[in-house]
Design an enzyme around this catalytic site. Structure first.
Site, PDB file in Angstrom:
ATOM      1  N   MET A  68       0.828  -1.204   0.000  1.00 20.03           N
ATOM      2  CA  MET A  68       0.000   0.000   0.000  1.00 20.03           C
ATOM      3  C   MET A  68       0.861   1.253   0.000  1.00 20.03           C
ATOM      4  SD  MET A  68      -2.950   1.275  -0.111  1.00 20.03           S
ATOM      5  CE  MET A  68      -3.168   3.036  -0.195  1.00 20.03           C
ATOM      6  N   GLU A  83       4.606   0.794  -5.785  1.00 19.61           N
ATOM      7  CA  GLU A  83       4.169   1.644  -4.665  1.00 19.61           C
ATOM      8  C   GLU A  83       4.907   2.969  -4.694  1.00 19.61           C
ATOM      9  OE1 GLU A  83       1.568   0.506  -3.476  1.00 19.61           O
ATOM     10  OE2 GLU A  83       1.844  -1.575  -4.092  1.00 19.61           O
TER      11      GLU A  83
END
Ligand code: PHE
Ligand code: ZN
Length: 874
Positions: A267, A302
């Protein structure tokens, strides 16, 4: 959990928020049995909204303690509270709202919001997890500046992290209070917090403009020797984004934290990425080359989000592919630059053809920009990610490298600090290039995989080739009679000596010379190629230039010729796969025979030392069962399995000495290096080994030796897999036990051990998978373990999963129902294979459908599972 039927949310209902948020200040007080969260939110009414517009906040599973508006305590008449929201009826044009809540991270098994993983606290807020932390306008178009204070036991949680820069750090009475400030406005889905007893691996990076950035990877102490590669990949990503997109990092510190319990891969929280430990941790002894490459790609992905996602974010979740499709495209180009562009293209086409085409032909098919959803978590799909990336890749082909860069420069400049739409992205590319992309935008709106039918006719007297292309796109749920798309068809005409012939085409405006692309924009078009003294062979859809299926009759001889001579590496592979699919088809009909010319061609490829070995490994690799299934009108998993086995065995025998020689040529005793050339050599060597064990005792002996002597997991695992799939059961059992004894202390290696078994035809039977679920290594609360056993079983061990009595389906159904309560996201994802019942041979399809009905009748389904099941039963 819910009682009423969950409602769908529609793109067309989008409305800007009534209140903007300028500042978010959060105070976390972490305790073993609860966490208290105090928020201080500075709101301002949207100038376009009515003065009496209520303030709507999202919230889920929160215990509300108090609300203050401009310092005044509100009482129950001032607001309405329900399961999912808090509405404050009357608010002034500008105000400060202070809310206090209590949450219980230790009881959070859904892994959304703030939760515990092992000994640490961490967060996951995308897409709608922040509402499990406090009441908040949890939507990506509400962006604000965050200040975060974290209070925790100083000894137990020496590391306390959040986004941005650390601005204060004090300890009093055994409690530590750390303050973080993030100067960049962001939506709540990019918020992150971590608290734990972690070790850090640190490095520095100097940006092109000379700014110094501190890089840190935080891990549990036992993993500190697994951080080096990710750090190296991070530095390469940062440099690459500067060079290829002109994008620099924008904070003084960039942190990565590895956690064991995580629903997804990783994330992109601003300045504080959180990673599933399987996507960041590696050392030679424990991680395979495949894992190294995955880590490199995800670290880059990411990191790249810092611009494509964070600096410019999504207005609403229907725009998810704006950040994901673009960022996957960016990480794919990065991987292509680090390794081999052709091999990366083959891997991506493989995913499209197996997983994405399957999604497109099933009940969950949706456009790259969906127009409705019930649960957004169900839309983190291969369509949003991989097809979204393919669509961006087509724009790149259409605009060319420079034109594309001009477009992205304009996009970043125009929309920096904004929450925007897919339309805004295409508009920027269009404005920077003065092309009309209106027609192209259909790729975002229409679901389904277009089929391009090809007809060609050569006129020897006129020395011309007529090429007719027709396109159609099958109906998908809610969409029929689709319009033609703009399909870039990269192509070459190959002469009898194997060289590409110069292309002269009319109409000339349908051809882009630089990218060798023919533009198909209508439902049917005929193109005329002239100046052709001989009839050329056609090489179509080179480089997989569009995510479509091609329907083109070419002879075995033509395919073999392309496999040997095409200047486009992707199409060499594709021609080989098409041939192999024919062999497998013939094996099903009991009439497969490898022709002498075919055998010679494969043998020459294995001996070719000029070619990239990673590429040769793909050329010799049979299509997977899932790939074969996608190329079948009606899917019969058992027949596919046995036909593929036959062809595999035939190749192993026919090319036995070639595989042995190839293995011996490439087997190296040099110490392991996770470097591209060494990885490529290992991939071919281990492919050769996988065939070699199938034809001789000598091959088996070599595999045993490799298993015992390997200094790295790539070789050890490849040997184990080869032996497990060789059919010698007793030996395989002994090796699996040996492997467990060696590696039981390392959860990431244990995951691989679970996959080898649950994903194999031999060891992944229903009974054995049930036993794995009881094994001490298994843990229902850890998504990696669930995926390693149940995901591998249902997606790879197809003969067992599709057992005629439905026992495989029952196993998965029970798991879905169990996880429905504890982790709905994982439950819904696990369910995917059961949604494909309509494509199966009818007997199996009906057995499968009955399981879906069983799930649907279950009492309290999560939104996640409800959406997938109800759509699959229509
Ligand atoms: N945004 C993450 C990525 O693709 C994926 C993700 C989505 C992670 C939702 C967790 C939850 O980079
Ligand atoms: Zn992403």
């Amino acid at each position: 959990m819910r009682d009423a039927q969950p409602q769908a949310i529609h793109l067309q209902d989008y409305r800007a928020p009534d209140y903007w948020l300028d500042a978010t200040e959060l105070e976390f007080d972490l305790h073993e049995d609860h966490t208290r969260v105090d928020s201080r939110l500075t709101f301002r009414r949207n100038a376009a909204s009515a003065a009496d517009a209520p303030l709507l906040l999202n919230g889920q599973g929160l215990e509300l303690l108090s609300i203050h508006l401009n310092g005044t305590l509100l009482d129950a008449q001032d607001y309405q509270l329900d399961e999912e929201s808090l509405t404050i009826t009357t608010v002034p044009a500008e105000f400060v709202l202070e809310v206090s809540v209590r949450i219980d991270p230790a009881a959070n098994t859904a892994l959304e919001g703030l939760y515990r993983s092992g000994g640490m606290y961490c967060t996951q807020c995308e897409a709608e997890g922040f509402r499990r932390i406090t009441y908040y306008p949890d939507r990506p178009d509400v962006m604000s500046v965050f200040t975060t204070h974290i209070n925790a036991d100083a000894e137990q949680y020496p590391v306390l992290l959040s986004n941005g820069n650390k601005v204060a750090d004090t300890t009093e009475g055994g409690r530590r209070r750390v303050t973080w400030h993030d100067p960049h406005k962001k939506p709540a889905y990019l918020f992150a917090l971590v608290a734990g007893d972690l070790l850090v691996k640190e490095d520095q990076f100097t940006t092109l403009s000379g700014r110094n950035v501190t890089l840190q990877i935080f891990v549990e102490p036992r993993n500190i020797d697994k951080t080096e590669y990710a750090l190296d990949a991070l530095k390469r990503s940062m440099r690459w984004d500067e060079e290829v997109y002109g994008r620099e990092y924008d904070l003084d510190i960039f942190m990565i934290v590895a956690v064991d319990d995580f629903n997804m891969g990783a994330m992109e929280n601003k300045g504080l990425n959180i990673f599933n430990s399987s996507c960041v941790l590696a050392n030679p002894a424990t991680a395979t080359d495949t894992a190294y490459q995955r880590i490199e790609a995800i670290v880059a992905h990411e990191y790249f989000h810092n611009w494509s996602g964070n600096r410019v974010t999504c207005r609403d979740w229907f725009q998810l592919s704006l950040k994901e499709g673009f960022t996957v495209f960016r990480d794919a180009c990065f991987s292509a630059d680090m390794h081999s562009a052709t091999v990366k293209r083959i891997e991506d086409a493989n995913i499209m053809r197996t997983v994405q085409f399957a999604e497109d032909s099933g009940p969950m098919a949706h456009p790259v920009q969906p127009d409705s959803f019930i649960e957004i978590s169900n839309f983190y799909t291969v369509t949003i990610y991989e097809k979204g990336a393919e669509v961006v890749g087509m724009l790149h082909k259409i605009l060319g490298k420079e034109g594309f860069r001009k477009g992205t420069d304009l996009y970043f400049e125009r929309h920096d600090g904004q929450a925007v739409t897919i339309h805004d992205f295409v508009q920027a590319l269009q404005d920077a290039n003065k092309v009309d992309l209106t027609l192209f935008k259909r790729w975002y709106k229409q679901a389904g995989t277009p089929v391009v039918q090809v007809e060609s006719h050569y006129d020897a007297t006129a020395q011309q080739l007529y090429l007719t292309l027709r396109q159609h796109c099958p109906d998908t749920p809610g969409q029929s009679n689709k319009l033609p798309m703009w399909i870039p068809v990269q192509l070459g005409l190959i002469g009898s000596n194997g060289d590409d012939l110069p292309v002269q085409v009319s109409p000339a405006n349908a051809w882009t010379e630089a990218s060798q692309v023919l533009h198909l924009t209508e439902s049917e078009q005929t193109f005329v190629f002239s100046g052709l003294a001989e009839e050329p062979r056609l090489s179509l859809l080179r480089d997989f230039s569009a995510p479509v299926k091609v329907d083109f009759e070419q002879s075995d001889e033509d395919l073999l010729f392309l496999l040997q001579h095409d200047s486009d590496g992707f199409n060499r592979w594709d021609a080989g796969q098409r041939l192999m699919l024919r062999w497998i088809d013939r094996a099903r009909a009991g009439r497969f025979r490898l022709a002498a010319a075919e055998q010679q061609a494969l043998s020459a490829l294995l001996a070719d030392t000029q070619l990239d070995p990673a590429m040769v490994a793909y050329l010799l690799n049979l299509p997977s069962e899932a790939y074969i299934a996608e190329f079948s009108a009606v899917i019969d998993p058992l027949a596919i399995h046995s036909a593929r086995r036959q062809v595999q065995q035939a190749l192993a025998v026919a090319l036995a000495s070639d595989f042995a020689a190839c293995y011996q040529r490439l087997h190296s005793t040099a110490p392991y290096q996770p470097q591209p050339a060494a990885m490529a050599a290992r991939s071919l060597k281990n492919l050769a080994l996988s065939y070699w064990v199938k034809s001789s005792a000598e091959g088996m002996e070599q595999a045993r030796r490799q298993y015992q002597q390997a200094d790295n997991m790539t070789d050890q695992m490849a040997a184990l897999v080869a032996l497990v799939n060789s059919g010698e059961r007793a030996q395989a059992e002994a090796l699996l036990e040996d492997f467990w004894q060696r590696w039981q202390h390392d959860p990431l290696v244990v995951n691989q051990w679970l996959v080898v078994q649950a994903g194999s035809a031999e060891f992944g039977t229903v009974e054995q998978v049930q036993a794995l679920l009881q094994h001490e290594a298994f843990d229902w609360r850890n998504p990696n373990k669930v995926r390693s056993v149940l995901g591998a079983f249902a997606n790879q061990s197809l003969v067992n999963f599709h057992r005629a009595d439905g026992a495989g389906y029952d196993l998965l159904t029970d798991a879905v129902l169990k996880l429905n309560d504890s982790n709905p996201q994982i439950a819904a994802r696990l369910l995917t294979p059961l949604t494909r019942w309509q494509r199966l041979v009818p007997a199996a399809g009906q057995v499968m459908k009955a399981r879906l009905q069983r799930i649907k009748e279950h009492g309290s389904l999560s939104k996640d599972v409800y959406e997938v099941v109800s759509k699959s039963l229509i």
